[in-house]
Motif scaffolding. Structure first.
Motif, mmCIF file in Angstrom:
data_model
loop_
_atom_site.group_PDB
_atom_site.id
_atom_site.type_symbol
_atom_site.label_atom_id
_atom_site.label_comp_id
_atom_site.label_asym_id
_atom_site.label_seq_id
_atom_site.Cartn_x
_atom_site.Cartn_y
_atom_site.Cartn_z
ATOM 1 N N ALA A 2 7.704 -2.835 -4.740
ATOM 2 C CA ALA A 2 7.065 -4.392 -5.503
ATOM 3 C C ALA A 2 5.934 -4.044 -7.179
ATOM 4 O O ALA A 2 6.385 -2.846 -6.890
ATOM 5 C CB ALA A 2 5.756 -4.416 -4.373
ATOM 6 N N LEU A 9 1.397 -2.750 0.585
ATOM 7 C CA LEU A 9 2.226 -1.958 0.343
ATOM 8 C C LEU A 9 2.295 -0.528 1.001
ATOM 9 O O LEU A 9 3.674 -0.358 1.416
ATOM 10 C CB LEU A 9 2.877 -1.612 -1.768
ATOM 11 C CG LEU A 9 3.584 -1.335 -2.261
ATOM 12 C CD1 LEU A 9 5.291 -1.853 -2.029
ATOM 13 C CD2 LEU A 9 3.859 -0.953 -3.373
ATOM 14 N N GLN A 12 3.123 -0.833 4.361
ATOM 15 C CA GLN A 12 4.976 -1.009 4.733
ATOM 16 C C GLN A 12 5.833 -0.145 4.303
ATOM 17 O O GLN A 12 6.278 0.041 4.900
ATOM 18 C CB GLN A 12 4.860 -2.615 3.244
ATOM 19 C CG GLN A 12 4.529 -3.417 4.117
ATOM 20 C CD GLN A 12 4.215 -4.787 2.516
ATOM 21 O OE1 GLN A 12 5.758 -4.433 1.737
ATOM 22 N NE2 GLN A 12 4.315 -5.947 3.327
#
Length: 67
Positions: A2, A9, A12
């Motif tokens: 990203a 982030l 994830q």
């Protein structure tokens, strides 16, 4: 990947590792990081705990903590 480094982030990325490596978590994994806001947020710490991962943070200004 990203174009940001927000808590979402790293959450994830943690999920991806946990799903790909079945031995991650279960009270034996330590996640060591610096003192970045994304790693120190309560949201991320709760996320690690949910996977059975123990957080570890280096002391400020001590580069040997990451060795």
């Amino acid at each position: 990947m990203a174009d940001h480094m927000h808590t979402s982030l790293v959450r994830q990325a943690t999920d991806m590792v946990v799903h790909r490596c079945p031995m991650i978590g279960r009270g034996v994994t330590v996640f060591h990081s610096d003192r970045g806001n994304q790693y120190m947020s309560q949201s991320f710490l709760d996320h690690l705990k949910g996977h059975g991962i123990r957080p570890s943070v280096g002391r400020t200004g001590v580069r040997w903590d990451n060795a």
